[in-house]
Design an enzyme around this catalytic site. Sequence first.
Site, PDB file in Angstrom:
ATOM      1  N   GLN A 157      10.430   0.322  13.191  1.00  0.00           N
ATOM      2  CA  GLN A 157      10.120  -0.807  14.060  1.00  0.00           C
ATOM      3  C   GLN A 157      10.413  -2.144  13.366  1.00  0.00           C
ATOM      4  O   GLN A 157      10.568  -2.192  12.154  1.00  0.00           O
ATOM      5  CB  GLN A 157       8.658  -0.734  14.508  1.00  0.00           C
ATOM      6  CG  GLN A 157       8.393   0.486  15.376  1.00  0.00           C
ATOM      7  CD  GLN A 157       7.071   0.419  16.121  1.00  0.00           C
ATOM      8  OE1 GLN A 157       6.549  -0.649  16.420  1.00  0.00           O
ATOM      9  NE2 GLN A 157       6.537   1.582  16.439  1.00  0.00           N
ATOM     10  N   LYS A 159       4.454  -8.364  10.486  1.00  0.00           N
ATOM     11  CA  LYS A 159       4.493  -7.589  11.735  1.00  0.00           C
ATOM     12  C   LYS A 159       3.940  -8.473  12.848  1.00  0.00           C
ATOM     13  O   LYS A 159       2.907  -9.112  12.674  1.00  0.00           O
ATOM     14  CB  LYS A 159       3.681  -6.289  11.600  1.00  0.00           C
ATOM     15  CG  LYS A 159       4.331  -5.314  10.606  1.00  0.00           C
ATOM     16  CD  LYS A 159       3.815  -3.892  10.697  1.00  0.00           C
ATOM     17  CE  LYS A 159       4.508  -3.030   9.641  1.00  0.00           C
ATOM     18  NZ  LYS A 159       4.058  -1.624   9.657  1.00  0.00           N
ATOM     19  N   GLU A 162       3.472  -0.742  16.932  1.00  0.00           N
ATOM     20  CA  GLU A 162       2.673  -1.142  15.781  1.00  0.00           C
ATOM     21  C   GLU A 162       1.891  -2.401  16.134  1.00  0.00           C
ATOM     22  O   GLU A 162       2.350  -3.220  16.917  1.00  0.00           O
ATOM     23  CB  GLU A 162       3.573  -1.408  14.585  1.00  0.00           C
ATOM     24  CG  GLU A 162       4.335  -0.162  14.187  1.00  0.00           C
ATOM     25  CD  GLU A 162       4.711  -0.174  12.736  1.00  0.00           C
ATOM     26  OE1 GLU A 162       4.259   0.726  12.018  1.00  0.00           O
ATOM     27  OE2 GLU A 162       5.454  -1.081  12.323  1.00  0.00           O
ATOM     28  N   ALA A 170       1.666  -9.085   5.024  1.00  0.00           N
ATOM     29  CA  ALA A 170       1.205  -8.220   3.935  1.00  0.00           C
ATOM     30  C   ALA A 170       1.862  -8.653   2.636  1.00  0.00           C
ATOM     31  O   ALA A 170       3.074  -8.913   2.604  1.00  0.00           O
ATOM     32  CB  ALA A 170       1.565  -6.765   4.227  1.00  0.00           C
ATOM     33  N   ASP A 227      -0.324   8.475  12.051  1.00  0.00           N
ATOM     34  CA  ASP A 227       1.067   8.286  11.627  1.00  0.00           C
ATOM     35  C   ASP A 227       1.240   8.295  10.106  1.00  0.00           C
ATOM     36  O   ASP A 227       2.113   7.632   9.583  1.00  0.00           O
ATOM     37  CB  ASP A 227       1.561   6.956  12.224  1.00  0.00           C
ATOM     38  CG  ASP A 227       3.063   6.778  12.096  1.00  0.00           C
ATOM     39  OD1 ASP A 227       3.785   7.781  12.147  1.00  0.00           O
ATOM     40  OD2 ASP A 227       3.508   5.627  11.923  1.00  0.00           O
ATOM     41  N   ASP A 253       1.680   0.932   5.527  1.00  0.00           N
ATOM     42  CA  ASP A 253       2.029   1.171   6.925  1.00  0.00           C
ATOM     43  C   ASP A 253       0.857   1.670   7.764  1.00  0.00           C
ATOM     44  O   ASP A 253       0.714   2.869   8.023  1.00  0.00           O
ATOM     45  CB  ASP A 253       3.197   2.172   7.033  1.00  0.00           C
ATOM     46  CG  ASP A 253       3.668   2.297   8.475  1.00  0.00           C
ATOM     47  OD1 ASP A 253       3.269   1.457   9.306  1.00  0.00           O
ATOM     48  OD2 ASP A 253       4.424   3.239   8.767  1.00  0.00           O
TER      49      ASP A 253
HETATM   50  N1  ATP Z   1       3.476  -4.432   1.216  1.00  0.00           N
HETATM   51  C1  ATP Z   1       4.631  -3.815   0.970  1.00  0.00           C
HETATM   52  N2  ATP Z   1       5.367  -4.119  -0.114  1.00  0.00           N
HETATM   53  C2  ATP Z   1       6.528  -3.512  -0.367  1.00  0.00           C
HETATM   54  N3  ATP Z   1       7.051  -2.563   0.409  1.00  0.00           N
HETATM   55  C3  ATP Z   1       6.375  -2.208   1.508  1.00  0.00           C
HETATM   56  C4  ATP Z   1       5.130  -2.809   1.847  1.00  0.00           C
HETATM   57  N4  ATP Z   1       4.691  -2.238   3.005  1.00  0.00           N
HETATM   58  C5  ATP Z   1       5.619  -1.349   3.355  1.00  0.00           C
HETATM   59  N5  ATP Z   1       6.634  -1.309   2.472  1.00  0.00           N
HETATM   60  C6  ATP Z   1       7.822  -0.453   2.484  1.00  0.00           C
HETATM   61  O1  ATP Z   1       8.520  -0.622   3.692  1.00  0.00           O
HETATM   62  C7  ATP Z   1       8.694   0.630   4.325  1.00  0.00           C
HETATM   63  C8  ATP Z   1       8.634   0.435   5.824  1.00  0.00           C
HETATM   64  O2  ATP Z   1       7.419  -0.146   6.191  1.00  0.00           O
HETATM   65  P1  ATP Z   1       6.533   0.483   7.332  1.00  0.00           P
HETATM   66  O3  ATP Z   1       6.286   1.916   7.001  1.00  0.00           O
HETATM   67  O4  ATP Z   1       5.377  -0.391   7.578  1.00  0.00           O
HETATM   68  O5  ATP Z   1       7.552   0.399   8.554  1.00  0.00           O
HETATM   69  P2  ATP Z   1       7.739   1.401   9.747  1.00  0.00           P
HETATM   70  O6  ATP Z   1       8.767   0.805  10.618  1.00  0.00           O
HETATM   71  O7  ATP Z   1       6.432   1.702  10.340  1.00  0.00           O
HETATM   72  O8  ATP Z   1       8.315   2.670   9.028  1.00  0.00           O
HETATM   73  P3  ATP Z   1       8.246   4.165   9.569  1.00  0.00           P
HETATM   74  O9  ATP Z   1       8.835   4.114  10.911  1.00  0.00           O
HETATM   75  O10 ATP Z   1       9.048   4.911   8.557  1.00  0.00           O
HETATM   76  O11 ATP Z   1       6.800   4.550   9.584  1.00  0.00           O
HETATM   77  C9  ATP Z   1       7.551   1.505   3.789  1.00  0.00           C
HETATM   78  O12 ATP Z   1       7.863   2.842   3.763  1.00  0.00           O
HETATM   79  C10 ATP Z   1       7.357   0.959   2.390  1.00  0.00           C
HETATM   80  O13 ATP Z   1       8.108   1.668   1.430  1.00  0.00           O
HETATM   81 MN    MN Z   2       5.234   3.361  10.498  1.00  0.00          MN
END
Ligand code: ATP
Ligand code: MN
Length: 475
Positions: A164, A180, A201, A284, A353, A373
């Site tokens: 996302q 986000k 999200e 974040a 999730d 996440d």
């Molecule tokens: N605070 C942070 N600092 C550094 N990297 C981060 C942080 N938060 C998330 N990430 C990295 O960014 C990636 C993607 O973030 P997130 O999982 O929130 O997105 P997502 O779109 O929900 O991903 P998915 O669809 O795979 O669940 C995470 O897997 C993580 O490795």
């Molecule tokens: Mn996610």
Amino acid sequence: FLCLSVLQTACSVSHSSSSLSAFSSHKLPTVVQKGKGHSKLEALFNHPLYNLPRPELQEDDWLLRVKGDEDDSDTENEEEEREEEDREESATNDREWRSASEEDGYDKAAWTSDSETHPPWLRFHLGISRWELYDRKDPNLAEVTHYLATQRILNVVQKTGGTQLKLLMSFPNYGQALLKPMRQSRDAETDVNLFYFSDFERHNAEIAAFHLDRLLGFNRIPPVVGRLINMSTEIKEITTDRRLSRTFFTSPVGNMCFYGQCEYYCSTEHPVCGRPHVLEVSLATMLPDLSLAPRRSWRSPWRRSYSRTKQAQWEKDPAYCDTVKQTPPYNQGSRLVDVIDMAILDFLMSNMDRHHYETFEKFGNETFLLHLDNGRAFGRHSRDEPSILAPLRQCCRIRRSTLLRLQLLSHPDFRLSDVMRESLARDPLKRVAPLLSEPHLSALDRRLATVLQVVRDCQDHHDDIIYNDLEAGAS
Ligand SMILES: Nc1ncnc2c1ncn2[C@@H]1O[C@H](COP(=O)(O)OP(=O)(O)OP(=O)(O)O)[C@@H](O)[C@H]1O
Ligand SMILES: [Mn+2]
């Protein structure tokens, strides 16, 4: 001054606001909220269970350290040589960064090994240890969130990876945050016919998850704070990301919207819209760059199938945990109870999730689990999802410190919903609307009672339920 110590709320609220006085930080004397008694949150954090003696940290229990002069001679063993290389690499990166600082807007960095000279985000990075992401009592924690909530935004790009839309924001002294956006109203409940993997999200879920994790005493989620941003001046006009800027448009009622480029919900049909250009977001704190602190991603043993029709092994096999218990790294140390801690956190906020979790590579298997996440938590307050507790129910193991804190949080003097409400009221977005609606807060109490009931059921049928992490020798 006050801004920093009473957290970000203080800075923009006028002195006459009485809501402010309730949220004194631990550095200030407790200010009693008029007619409402004392702060349950402070009482909780003053409780011995939140002030346990911690093992003294050795040098290799810190994720990063600043290179000092005295370090130059100690290259006695391989381990140290490797660290030396890491430090040199980091120093090189710093230099590269500094030359980039010639660019407009970035402050000239004059950081020395003296932490006084470090910006809050850097102090956060330097405070990461083997056992937790931050020390709850470190005053820098409030400074990091204040920093993210108030610093000028210098650049915005889309963050790749994940499914996302997420934006990576940069600030003048090189801090960065993961943004986000708000996509639904605060109390919209996720449609019951939507699978968890199709759920939007939520920015407030990211914020609330950080507070909840801290209230549970875990300290495994990077600090997250809410902010109102101006989509024109703080995204559209400054972004260098064409894939992002070309998706901006004005909606039929005149609100500014964009949708970005990503796998899920990045289309005109799912726009992120301001009112008319003000947008609520979560920010974040970014973890140290992967080149400085590589992380390992682990597939959760209780991962869902992410299919409409298939069931995962753990859903079919009641003895599933016996297999997990024999499989490294779950057969040793605290890894299994760490996954169970994570399941408890996820059950409380109804996050289905959690397909993966991460650890810092440097610490091997003896370290805490990062709970990154959390955007799909807090989607529904009227229903609980018992399957999230499968790790606890199937393994019947729990950390002693976790169980004792959960029991404390079920006591009326420290009630989880009350401390959560108080904690979330420190977020700047509280001025717009409470971060979690009352039904979500009551759901926390109801789910906490369920967790404690599952533990009691375990105690009726099994021995060896408690993982005693409070005794010297156990970690
Ligand atoms: N605070 C942070 N600092 C550094 N990297 C981060 C942080 N938060 C998330 N990430 C990295 O960014 C990636 C993607 O973030 P997130 O999982 O929130 O997105 P997502 O779109 O929900 O991903 P998915 O669809 O795979 O669940 C995470 O897997 C993580 O490795
Ligand atoms: Mn996610």
